[in-house]
Every structure is written in structure tokens, then in C-alpha cells.
Design an enzyme around this catalytic site. Sequence first.
Site, PDB file in Angstrom:
ATOM      1  N   SER A 100      -1.294   6.451  18.033  1.00 40.30           N
ATOM      2  CA  SER A 100      -2.260   6.179  16.969  1.00 40.30           C
ATOM      3  C   SER A 100      -1.571   6.441  15.631  1.00 40.30           C
ATOM      4  O   SER A 100      -1.285   7.590  15.293  1.00 40.30           O
ATOM      5  CB  SER A 100      -3.491   7.081  17.112  1.00 40.30           C
ATOM      6  OG  SER A 100      -4.149   6.823  18.333  1.00 40.30           O
ATOM      7  N   LYS A 176      -8.223   1.290  16.201  1.00 46.83           N
ATOM      8  CA  LYS A 176      -8.199   2.672  16.697  1.00 46.83           C
ATOM      9  C   LYS A 176      -8.728   3.634  15.641  1.00 46.83           C
ATOM     10  O   LYS A 176      -9.426   4.605  15.961  1.00 46.83           O
ATOM     11  CB  LYS A 176      -6.773   3.059  17.104  1.00 46.83           C
ATOM     12  CG  LYS A 176      -6.637   4.502  17.641  1.00 46.83           C
ATOM     13  CD  LYS A 176      -7.525   4.748  18.853  1.00 46.83           C
ATOM     14  CE  LYS A 176      -7.531   6.201  19.316  1.00 46.83           C
ATOM     15  NZ  LYS A 176      -6.267   6.634  19.924  1.00 46.83           N
ATOM     16  N   LYS A 245      -5.723  14.239  12.391  1.00 47.40           N
ATOM     17  CA  LYS A 245      -4.697  13.276  11.983  1.00 47.40           C
ATOM     18  C   LYS A 245      -5.273  11.867  11.896  1.00 47.40           C
ATOM     19  O   LYS A 245      -5.027  11.128  10.941  1.00 47.40           O
ATOM     20  CB  LYS A 245      -3.528  13.338  12.963  1.00 47.40           C
ATOM     21  CG  LYS A 245      -2.391  12.374  12.690  1.00 47.40           C
ATOM     22  CD  LYS A 245      -2.468  11.107  13.522  1.00 47.40           C
ATOM     23  CE  LYS A 245      -2.292  11.379  15.000  1.00 47.40           C
ATOM     24  NZ  LYS A 245      -2.290  10.132  15.814  1.00 47.40           N
TER      25      LYS A 245
END
Length: 295
Positions: A100, A176, A245
Amino acid sequence: MNIALPSLGFAGIGLMGLPMCRRLLAAGYPLTVWNRSPEKCAELVAAGARLAESPAALCQGSDMLLLCLADTAVVREVVFGEQGIAQGGRSGQLLVDLSSLEPTATRDMAVELAALCGMAWLDAPVSGGTSGAEAGTLAIMVGGEVEDLARARPVLLTLGQRVTHMGGVGAGQVTKACNQMIVACNALVIAEVVALAERSGVQAGLIAEALAGGFADSKPLQILAPQMAESRFEPVKWHVRTLLKDLDTAVKFSREQGSATPLSGLAAQMMRLHGSQGNLQKDPATLVTLYRGKA
């Protein structure tokens, strides 16, 4: 007539990478693995995988390179650093990034890799957690060229139950980011709900069961609410730092696109607060402790 399976190289043997590699080996793919800590590859080597000494060496004999790494900086180092994939890659090989990452950086790196060695790039981040990786039921969202995805699709369907082409390179990472915005905000609300139920004398352990099938139901609810109610925080199946994150990535990208994401921005700050209290490496089920206080 048996069709030869492509040879695969895989970098990143962590919580998600290990079960993915187990599935690839079980499906018969010739597999070479690399990890910064090589001891994490021992189980896979014992099962028949070959160990590479560097990301560049991972390219030798591999038709396709798969990455499952922590973040954009790590991917850049593995691809473009000393003894990186760009040093060993060649035209005709395909890089499939399951990590990701930041969408803009992904697009930039794809252009750079093609210029350096002619290797094509697919961004194919996954959703479904370690249980999905183990069962091969991941949802995989892909950005890249149609013909490149056609090559990778059989491999990806070994790892997931659904592969969706979202557009050009970077589109998978945008999708995502959207996924993680929903998951992270959901996790924080579930923590609020469990803490409120506890303070009110309601059996918090029954929340998921009571709401199952209704509009409030979700996989995060069914997984996290029971864990939170029981204070069952181990084994760690995913990390607070990962959600943080990804939220930071989503908020940064939204600014670049001129799009407003106030709820995700607030969620990032709540996640950062929780992480600063020593929880970055812990399971997101620990988010409930933000709301329990000392009472």
C-alpha cells in the site's frame, strides 16, 4: 498439455507476505524469495523456495517480481537502491506491487523503472488481512496496463478471490487509500461503540451479534468488536502503524487532488495519538483503550 507456470520472485516476507508465498508454493509456482531479515524466509526455503541474496538477484530467472513491503520509502529502496530490482531487471519482466503506497509516488516509480530497465509495473494492493492472505480470499485492486494484468491475473487469483482493474498505474493505490479510509474510520467508531456499551452496562460482547445483518454490519465490526470487548489484543494480525500510514497517504493524496477528507484527517490524528502511547506495533483492537479511560 501442461502449461509451464511463470517463475516468481517475492520480496517482503512479513505478516501478509508469508501466507501469500505459502499459497504460491502450494499452487506449484517456482518461487525465489528475499527479505531484509533472511531468517524470515527459512520456512519457505524448507518448503522449496530459493533464497536470493539481494533484490537484484531476485530477478534472475524470475518472470514476475512481487513486492509486499511496508511503505513507499521501503519499496523505493528495494527497487532503486544498491543491488535493487532496477539493477537486475530487464524488459519483459513484470513488477507487481502488492504493498500500500502513495499513488503519485507509484506513478513516478513506474516511469523511472521502465526507463532504467524496461520492466512494466502493476500496483495491486490487497485487502482482507492475514486471514484473507491465508485463505486466498483477498480483494485485489489493480492499476496498470490491461495486457500486464492479463499476465498477472492467474497469479493474483491464487492470492485473492477478486481482482478488479481500476485503471492506469496508480489507480490501484488510489482505491486502496479509499478502502483504508473506510476501514480506519470504521475501527475508530467501533471502539467508541464498545466503550459506550461498557460504560452503559450493556454486554459489549454481544454488539457484533446484535447488529449482524443490519445496516451497521461490516467485517471490521464482526472482527474488532468481540476482540475489543474481550480485550483480546493478541496475536497481532495487523498493526496500528499500518492504518496510520495509509490514512496519512490518503490525506496527502486528497490534498494533491484538491479533495476534502475531514473525517479521515481526524481519524489520522486519533490514530497518531494512539500510536504515540506505545501502540504502533499493536493490533487496532487496542483502539478501544482510547475511550475506556481510567473508569
